[in-house]
Design an enzyme around this catalytic site. Structure first.
Site, mmCIF file in Angstrom:
data_model
loop_
_atom_site.group_PDB
_atom_site.id
_atom_site.type_symbol
_atom_site.label_atom_id
_atom_site.label_comp_id
_atom_site.label_asym_id
_atom_site.label_seq_id
_atom_site.Cartn_x
_atom_site.Cartn_y
_atom_site.Cartn_z
ATOM 1 N N GLU A 1 62.619 42.957 78.932
ATOM 2 C CA GLU A 1 63.266 44.138 78.402
ATOM 3 C C GLU A 1 64.340 44.684 79.329
ATOM 4 O O GLU A 1 64.364 45.862 79.666
ATOM 5 C CB GLU A 1 62.218 45.228 78.073
ATOM 6 C CG GLU A 1 62.771 46.262 77.111
ATOM 7 C CD GLU A 1 61.692 47.117 76.459
ATOM 8 O OE1 GLU A 1 60.689 46.551 76.009
ATOM 9 O OE2 GLU A 1 61.880 48.329 76.405
ATOM 10 N N GLU B 1 55.992 47.618 61.196
ATOM 11 C CA GLU B 1 56.650 46.722 62.164
ATOM 12 C C GLU B 1 57.372 45.576 61.451
ATOM 13 O O GLU B 1 58.410 45.091 61.916
ATOM 14 C CB GLU B 1 55.640 46.173 63.181
ATOM 15 C CG GLU B 1 54.931 47.220 64.039
ATOM 16 C CD GLU B 1 55.768 47.740 65.224
ATOM 17 O OE1 GLU B 1 56.911 47.299 65.406
ATOM 18 O OE2 GLU B 1 55.250 48.620 65.942
ATOM 19 N N ARG C 1 44.162 38.493 90.156
ATOM 20 C CA ARG C 1 45.640 38.437 90.193
ATOM 21 C C ARG C 1 46.238 37.512 89.149
ATOM 22 O O ARG C 1 47.354 37.030 89.307
ATOM 23 C CB ARG C 1 46.151 38.054 91.578
ATOM 24 C CG ARG C 1 45.740 39.047 92.659
ATOM 25 C CD ARG C 1 46.572 38.923 93.913
ATOM 26 N NE ARG C 1 46.044 39.797 94.939
ATOM 27 C CZ ARG C 1 45.169 39.409 95.860
ATOM 28 N NH1 ARG C 1 44.748 38.161 95.868
ATOM 29 N NH2 ARG C 1 44.735 40.260 96.756
ATOM 30 N N HIS D 1 60.146 53.888 68.017
ATOM 31 C CA HIS D 1 58.983 54.005 68.906
ATOM 32 C C HIS D 1 59.034 55.231 69.813
ATOM 33 O O HIS D 1 57.984 55.746 70.191
ATOM 34 C CB HIS D 1 58.837 52.736 69.763
ATOM 35 C CG HIS D 1 58.225 51.582 69.010
ATOM 36 N ND1 HIS D 1 58.777 51.056 67.867
ATOM 37 C CD2 HIS D 1 57.087 50.860 69.231
ATOM 38 C CE1 HIS D 1 58.021 50.052 67.424
ATOM 39 N NE2 HIS D 1 56.995 49.908 68.235
ATOM 40 N N ASN E 1 62.069 48.590 69.966
ATOM 41 C CA ASN E 1 61.487 49.924 70.033
ATOM 42 C C ASN E 1 62.065 50.869 68.993
ATOM 43 O O ASN E 1 61.863 52.080 69.090
ATOM 44 C CB ASN E 1 61.684 50.510 71.434
ATOM 45 C CG ASN E 1 60.909 49.734 72.483
ATOM 46 O OD1 ASN E 1 59.768 49.343 72.254
ATOM 47 N ND2 ASN E 1 61.538 49.488 73.611
ATOM 48 N N HIS F 1 55.975 57.361 69.582
ATOM 49 C CA HIS F 1 55.049 57.635 70.687
ATOM 50 C C HIS F 1 54.805 59.129 70.826
ATOM 51 O O HIS F 1 53.693 59.560 71.131
ATOM 52 C CB HIS F 1 55.607 57.081 72.001
ATOM 53 C CG HIS F 1 55.437 55.601 72.138
ATOM 54 N ND1 HIS F 1 56.058 54.876 73.136
ATOM 55 C CD2 HIS F 1 54.727 54.704 71.413
ATOM 56 C CE1 HIS F 1 55.727 53.597 72.999
ATOM 57 N NE2 HIS F 1 54.928 53.471 71.967
ATOM 58 N N LYS G 1 53.639 41.740 76.361
ATOM 59 C CA LYS G 1 53.418 43.110 76.842
ATOM 60 C C LYS G 1 51.935 43.417 76.769
ATOM 61 O O LYS G 1 51.308 43.256 75.719
ATOM 62 C CB LYS G 1 54.188 44.111 75.983
ATOM 63 C CG LYS G 1 55.665 44.208 76.313
ATOM 64 C CD LYS G 1 56.261 45.456 75.669
ATOM 65 C CE LYS G 1 57.733 45.595 76.005
ATOM 66 N NZ LYS G 1 58.326 46.784 75.350
ATOM 67 N N LYS H 1 60.754 38.137 66.410
ATOM 68 C CA LYS H 1 60.286 38.628 67.711
ATOM 69 C C LYS H 1 60.404 37.550 68.785
ATOM 70 O O LYS H 1 60.829 37.823 69.914
ATOM 71 C CB LYS H 1 58.837 39.114 67.620
ATOM 72 C CG LYS H 1 58.306 39.562 68.983
ATOM 73 C CD LYS H 1 57.571 40.850 68.961
ATOM 74 C CE LYS H 1 57.298 41.329 70.384
ATOM 75 N NZ LYS H 1 56.271 42.357 70.431
ATOM 76 N N ARG I 1 65.841 43.352 74.208
ATOM 77 C CA ARG I 1 64.468 43.543 73.717
ATOM 78 C C ARG I 1 64.169 44.985 73.345
ATOM 79 O O ARG I 1 63.310 45.256 72.511
ATOM 80 C CB ARG I 1 63.464 43.035 74.769
ATOM 81 C CG ARG I 1 62.030 43.123 74.308
ATOM 82 C CD ARG I 1 61.067 42.316 75.185
ATOM 83 N NE ARG I 1 59.694 42.506 74.725
ATOM 84 C CZ ARG I 1 58.667 41.779 75.128
ATOM 85 N NH1 ARG I 1 58.857 40.808 75.987
ATOM 86 N NH2 ARG I 1 57.453 42.002 74.676
ATOM 87 N N HIS J 1 49.421 53.525 65.273
ATOM 88 C CA HIS J 1 50.712 53.226 65.888
ATOM 89 C C HIS J 1 51.777 52.934 64.828
ATOM 90 O O HIS J 1 52.884 53.480 64.858
ATOM 91 C CB HIS J 1 50.560 52.028 66.839
ATOM 92 C CG HIS J 1 51.838 51.558 67.439
ATOM 93 N ND1 HIS J 1 52.541 52.286 68.384
ATOM 94 C CD2 HIS J 1 52.553 50.420 67.232
ATOM 95 C CE1 HIS J 1 53.625 51.618 68.730
ATOM 96 N NE2 HIS J 1 53.668 50.483 68.048
#
Lengths: 364, 364
Positions: free
Chosen positions: B237, B185, B121, B248, B245, B252, B143, B227, B241, B265
């Protein structure tokens, strides 16, 4: 929400949430207010679905409710079954605004909660526990996760629910063995923190075993109040919360040894608490009379008071060493300083631990 | 830590952490101070291990360092590979006090970070990114996650590292294609928030592509600063934030269509940013000249400016609909209000979106 229920709050700042406890709550309460989007995903299992799924669906009028029905049992608390929840969410295109609902016992709650913790990096969820064990323990506090072949609950997250809805009526369909398993955790609260409650349990154990609704409601309320208080003081188990693990280090060893699901979690915890009490007595913390008193209550709850017959001290030691309550090689155990007052310690002597195993294990 | 580096801080209250950027940091810095227990688990992959694993191990004197070496590639960013990290941790009996280290690119960082988020955890971890893309993007911000057959990064957690150590020397061993992917990026930060940086990139793109150490260090520093600022304002987000993207959602779709790992990517994001720029122009937000300017920079960075040749508008629409940037059916996209100023909107007209696909897709 109607007013035929009692309410508790788990105080965790912005993560605070209510626990509703009452007879017949499921299907009679509108839970739509907990859904910020248009989608709900109810996760349940094949045993609970025929009994309560329709009522749970009816609790979200105006929402699009999808369902994932898992196989029933601790042995399915694994990645593969967890992934079937993600499959369902993605196939039905659930977004970050979805709400997950855990409808079932501890396994469903842990898995649906962990799925909620991980799906798109976290979505909200509600616990609707239908077993006594999950009502008094696993549905409250935000611990979620799955098992790994090398250990129970080794993969998981702390993820608090938005609310917990406890319908005491669902206990009327629960097998006697599972009622007993839940009573182990109920007894635990008395042992670790509430001597008065332990006395109440000794007076009402027969009523509880025979599913008397009022006795059950009171036991659940007092158990949840105790757990909510401890979780509020120590959400991520930095210290105090560890006392909730009374009997669990021994118990996890029993569960792992027996193979997940062959011993119920509560059954293993019941025997584990007796072993912790024995060790506490050997350490001079509680009396032999205290041990006998606890043993009687465990037996009256219908719980086993011995580990599996072939399980040896070596089995225990091997399985307990990897238990996650360990920190850097020290075996930390929850012991009883007195009845109603638990303590976490790494100080128990190896000799007394060996003696405890000798008294509980038939095999060597 | 020696003083041959620049330092930034990601300001997140009690979850704040430093980013160290410098030439030759790996193996010359003592990172033991970040380890509260006695155990360290370095997670890396088969490509990075021969280059940097020994130096990474040397960064934790006095600690017991174990390693898990993953296969290399986005296609291994799945549960099965993640589980091999848990296997390693449990086989070596790592406790809650362990520290995980992600040594490698974005895939290793996402997986080791997610393993850290879930193991018992949650345990702490450090990012040591070795690719340009992971240095300027994925190692900062918390992330973490894995892919699901139905979508990228669908299962994961927000879990902030204890520190990020960026050794710019590691870029000298990086294939040119991966340098370009990282530059996508880098360009993104200029486009979404820093027009001045975009101008700087136009001046220094040739130096960056030829791996000039000073130019790289400056580009990484400015990217991480941008960033860190955005993450500090919106850790999970909830709003701002999401501008990270840019490109993206289109990207994606390209990655999923091509099969994970066939397009990098950054390559997909590069083309995706051009599609977002095109849509922004069609929506009257930026000029045709702006689009051409961005296109030139993308090409100079060595990036593709068109999606896979057989990919159709229908392919895009089908794959974008399930993207997690969607909320309740609305397709939210990051567009450019002007060069250096991004906005998240669900208002783009379907006609202009169709026109964007028509201009970028060779097939119908």
């Amino acid at each position: 929400m109607s007013n035929r229920y009692r309410e508790l709050s788990v105080e965790l700042g912005e993560r605070s949430y209510p626990i509703f406890i009452g007879e017949g709550l499921l299907g009679t309460q509108d839970l739509s207010a907990f859904v910020s989007g248009a989608q709900v995903m109810i996760v349940t299992n094949e045993t609970v679905a025929p009994l309560y799924l329709e009522r749970a669906k009816a609790s979200f009028p105006g929402k699009r409710v999808d369902t994932v029905v898992l196989p029933d049992g601790e042995r399915f608390k694994d990645w593969q079954t967890l992934n079937s929840i993600f499959d369902g969410l993605l196939e039905h295109r659930h977004t970050r605004k979805t709400l997950l609902v855990a409808l079932g016992g501890g396994v469903v709650g842990d898995m649906a909660g962990f799925a909620a913790a991980c799906y798109q990096r976290g979505v909200p969820f509600i616990q609707i526990p239908t077993t006594l064990l999950s009502q008094v323990d696993s549905s409250v506090g935000g611990k979620t996760g799955i098992n790994h072949p090398l250990g129970k609950n080794m993969v998981g997250a702390f993820h608090q629910p938005q609310a917990v809805l406890i319908d005491t009526a669902s206990l009327q369909t629960l097998p006697a063995r599972e009622v007993s398993a839940g009573l182990a955790e109920v007894i635990k609260y008395g042992l670790i923190r509430d001597q008065g409650f332990l006395g109440w349990l000794e007076e009402h154990m027969d009523a509880l075993v025979s599913l008397d609704p009022e006795a059950l409601a009171e036991a659940i309320f007092r158990s949840c109040a105790c757990k909510a208080e401890i979780v509020a003081l120590d959400e991520r188990e930095g210290g105090l919360r560890a006392i909730l693990n009374l009997g669990h280090t021994f118990g996890h060893a029993i569960e792992t040894y027996a193979g997940y699901g062959n011993w119920l979690h509560g059954e293993a915890v019941g025997t584990g608490m007796l072993m912790a009490a024995e060790l506490s007595a050997l350490e001079g913390m509680i009396s032999r009379d205290d041990c006998d008193r606890i043993n009687r209550l465990i037996l009256r709850a219908g719980l086993p008071d011995k580990p599996p017959v072939a399980m040896t001290a070596d089995d225990f030691m091997g399985l307990m060493a990897v238990d996650k309550k360990n920190v850097d090689g020290l075996l930390r155990l929850v012991l009883l300083r007195s009845v109603g007052d638990a303590v976490v310690t790494a100080e128990a002597s190896p000799e007394n631990l060996a003696l405890t195993f000798a008294r509980f294990c038939s095999s060597t």
